[in-house]
Scaffold this motif. Structure first.
Motif: not given
Length: 261
Positions: A155-159, A184-204, A210-213
């Motif tokens: 998960g850290a390598l993915k980040r 599950a913990v690593e997925t949540e960390e990546i989930d939060n990171l993606i959301a943060e980047v999008a909030k800055e105006g980056v198109a993702i 992972d359907m829940k994500l």
């Protein structure tokens, strides 16, 4: 206004149609997910958008410019960056060195200044190191900056790979299965990171199994099956589409939708 437009994109391999006539848009700050069963053409689509493959038809438009078939490094300079399904990490290099590697396309120095270690070269190196460390703080890896990347968890390598993609200061970020193999913990960390980047105006643009994500963070979902788009819309609409259920999702989408409602 759309930052990324995919218009009628398609490609064949040996006469076999891998992707056919796929179109969609991604706006600044929007998270668009591409889903579908294995072999649906998701990564092939990513490869055409990011310049790895030359499309057989259609076009890719980045901020109003037709960039169809443009080389990946040129797309990166125009603000389109991506990660890969299989990690592209230098395992023997430190975490910080991996993050610094993401800055190489921004460097504008000359070979001679680097050869002779001139002040301009040293200045660029310092700026890259400072920027890379700031990115590691952002993805919560700064404490591991001096460790070999190969010692990190999956998960850290993915980040770390996302951090390296962010080093290019993208306006459009393509993420190919960023949570694959994560707990599950690593997925949540990546989930939060993606959301943060999008909030800055980056198109993702996201490919993820992972359907829940997907249902939790996506603004818009595009569904592929056998290389063709069979549905698109918001998560609730897509999860209840009969064609999508028959082709791929089954009850997973319903469960994911109800779990987060």
């Amino acid at each position: 206004m759309s930052l990324l437009s995919v218009e009628g994109l398609g490609i064949e391999f040996g006469g076999v149609r891998a992707v056919h006539d796929v179109s969609f848009n991604v706006k600044p700050g929007e998270i668009v997910s591409v889903i579908g069963p294995n072999g649906a053409g998701k990564t092939t689509l990513f490869n055409m958008i990011s310049g790895v493959y030359l499309p057989g038809g259609g076009k890719v438009v980045l901020d109003g410019e037709d960039v169809t078939g443009m080389a990946p490094h040129l797309l990166a300079r125009r603000g389109l960056s991506r990660t890969f399904q299989n990690l592209q990490i230098f395992q023997q290099m430190t975490v910080l060195e991996n993050a610094i590697a993401g800055y190489h396309l921004q460097e504008s120095g000359h070979v001679l200044s680097d050869m002779f270690n001139l002040p301009s070269s040293r200045k660029r190196a310092r700026a890259a190191a400072e920027g890379a460390y700031a990115l590691l703080e952002r993805v919560r890896l700064s404490r591991a900056a001096e460790q070999e990347a190969g010692n990190l968890s999956y998960g850290a390598l993915k980040r770390l790979e996302i951090a390296r993609a962010l080093a290019l200061n993208p306006r459009v970020l393509l993420l190919d299965e960023p949570a694959a193999g994560c707990n599950a913990v690593e997925t949540e960390e990546i989930d939060n990171l993606i959301a943060e980047v999008a909030k800055e105006g980056v198109a993702i643009l996201l490919v993820e199994h992972d359907m829940k994500l997907v249902m939790r963070i996506s603004n818009h979902i595009v569904v592929l099956d056998h290389g063709e788009k069979i549905a698109e819309g918001d998560p609730a609409t897509v999860s209840r589409n009969p064609d999508v259920i028959a082709a791929y999702l089954g009850t997973q989408a319903e469960e994911a939708t109800h779990a987060d409602s």
